[in-house]
Motif scaffolding. Structure first.
Motif, PDB file in Angstrom:
ATOM      1  N   LEU A  73       0.826  -1.201   0.000  1.00  0.00           N
ATOM      2  CA  LEU A  73       0.000   0.000   0.000  1.00  0.00           C
ATOM      3  C   LEU A  73       0.867   1.260   0.000  1.00  0.00           C
ATOM      4  N   TYR A  74       1.954   1.203   0.725  1.00  0.00           N
ATOM      5  CA  TYR A  74       2.798   2.388   0.856  1.00  0.00           C
ATOM      6  C   TYR A  74       4.270   1.998   0.879  1.00  0.00           C
ATOM      7  N   CYS A  75       5.066   2.824   0.257  1.00  0.00           N
ATOM      8  CA  CYS A  75       6.505   2.672   0.318  1.00  0.00           C
ATOM      9  C   CYS A  75       7.088   4.076   0.292  1.00  0.00           C
ATOM     10  N   GLY A  76       7.844   4.442   1.315  1.00  0.00           N
ATOM     11  CA  GLY A  76       8.421   5.778   1.323  1.00  0.00           C
ATOM     12  C   GLY A  76       9.326   6.010   2.514  1.00  0.00           C
ATOM     13  N   LEU A  83      -5.404   2.833   9.172  1.00  0.00           N
ATOM     14  CA  LEU A  83      -5.785   1.444   8.936  1.00  0.00           C
ATOM     15  C   LEU A  83      -6.361   0.826  10.208  1.00  0.00           C
ATOM     16  N   ASP A  84      -5.725   1.117  11.334  1.00  0.00           N
ATOM     17  CA  ASP A  84      -6.230   0.618  12.618  1.00  0.00           C
ATOM     18  C   ASP A  84      -7.633   1.138  12.897  1.00  0.00           C
ATOM     19  N   ALA A  85      -7.828   2.427  12.643  1.00  0.00           N
ATOM     20  CA  ALA A  85      -9.119   3.064  12.881  1.00  0.00           C
ATOM     21  C   ALA A  85     -10.222   2.437  12.038  1.00  0.00           C
ATOM     22  N   ASN A  86      -9.832   1.907  10.886  1.00  0.00           N
ATOM     23  CA  ASN A  86     -10.809   1.282   9.986  1.00  0.00           C
ATOM     24  C   ASN A  86     -10.783  -0.244  10.068  1.00  0.00           C
ATOM     25  N   ASP A 105      -8.636  -5.980   1.135  1.00  0.00           N
ATOM     26  CA  ASP A 105      -8.736  -4.654   1.750  1.00  0.00           C
ATOM     27  C   ASP A 105      -8.028  -3.575   0.938  1.00  0.00           C
ATOM     28  N   TYR A 106      -7.385  -3.993  -0.140  1.00  0.00           N
ATOM     29  CA  TYR A 106      -6.513  -3.067  -0.865  1.00  0.00           C
ATOM     30  C   TYR A 106      -7.250  -1.859  -1.419  1.00  0.00           C
ATOM     31  N   GLU A 107      -8.388  -2.111  -2.055  1.00  0.00           N
ATOM     32  CA  GLU A 107      -9.120  -1.016  -2.684  1.00  0.00           C
ATOM     33  C   GLU A 107      -9.589   0.014  -1.654  1.00  0.00           C
ATOM     34  N   LYS A 108     -10.134  -0.489  -0.563  1.00  0.00           N
ATOM     35  CA  LYS A 108     -10.600   0.391   0.506  1.00  0.00           C
ATOM     36  C   LYS A 108      -9.425   1.190   1.089  1.00  0.00           C
ATOM     37  N   LEU A 136      -6.158   6.080   1.809  1.00  0.00           N
ATOM     38  CA  LEU A 136      -4.832   6.684   1.656  1.00  0.00           C
ATOM     39  C   LEU A 136      -4.911   7.922   0.771  1.00  0.00           C
ATOM     40  N   ASP A 137      -5.704   7.820  -0.277  1.00  0.00           N
ATOM     41  CA  ASP A 137      -5.903   8.932  -1.195  1.00  0.00           C
ATOM     42  C   ASP A 137      -6.481  10.138  -0.450  1.00  0.00           C
TER      43      ASP A 137
END
Length: 85
Positions: free
Chosen positions: A9-12, A25-28, A69-72, A77-78
């Motif tokens: 999902l994220y790389c940075g 993510l935890d919140a959701n 869960d990727y799409e959600k 993230l967007d």
């Protein structure tokens, strides 16, 4: 946990963003795993000319979520990134 199918999902290099995404993510209630790659071996650090001091380029963060869960997660993230701008 059993993470058979996962997507990145994220790389940075942004520690604050990394923390924010994990909180989000935890919140959701989205299960995720993460890894941190440490480049702090001085011989491996290449200093860019116009880099700001606040940017810590020694650690790279990765966050993975399950495919279902990727799409959600991507949508959340967007929103998170748009909120930052």
């Amino acid at each position: 946990g059993e993470f058979v199918m996962r997507k990145e999902l994220y790389c940075g290099f942004d520690n604050a963003m990394f923390a924010q995404i994990r909180d989000m993510l935890d919140a959701n209630n989205i299960k995720h795993t993460y890894s941190v790659v440490d480049y702090s071996n001085p011989t491996e650090i290449v200093t860019a000319v116009n880099r700001t001091v606040s940017e810590d380029m020694t650690k790279q963060y990765y966050i993975y979520v399950s495919v279902k869960d990727y799409e959600k997660s991507q949508m959340l993230l967007d929103k998170l990134q748009k909120g930052k701008i």
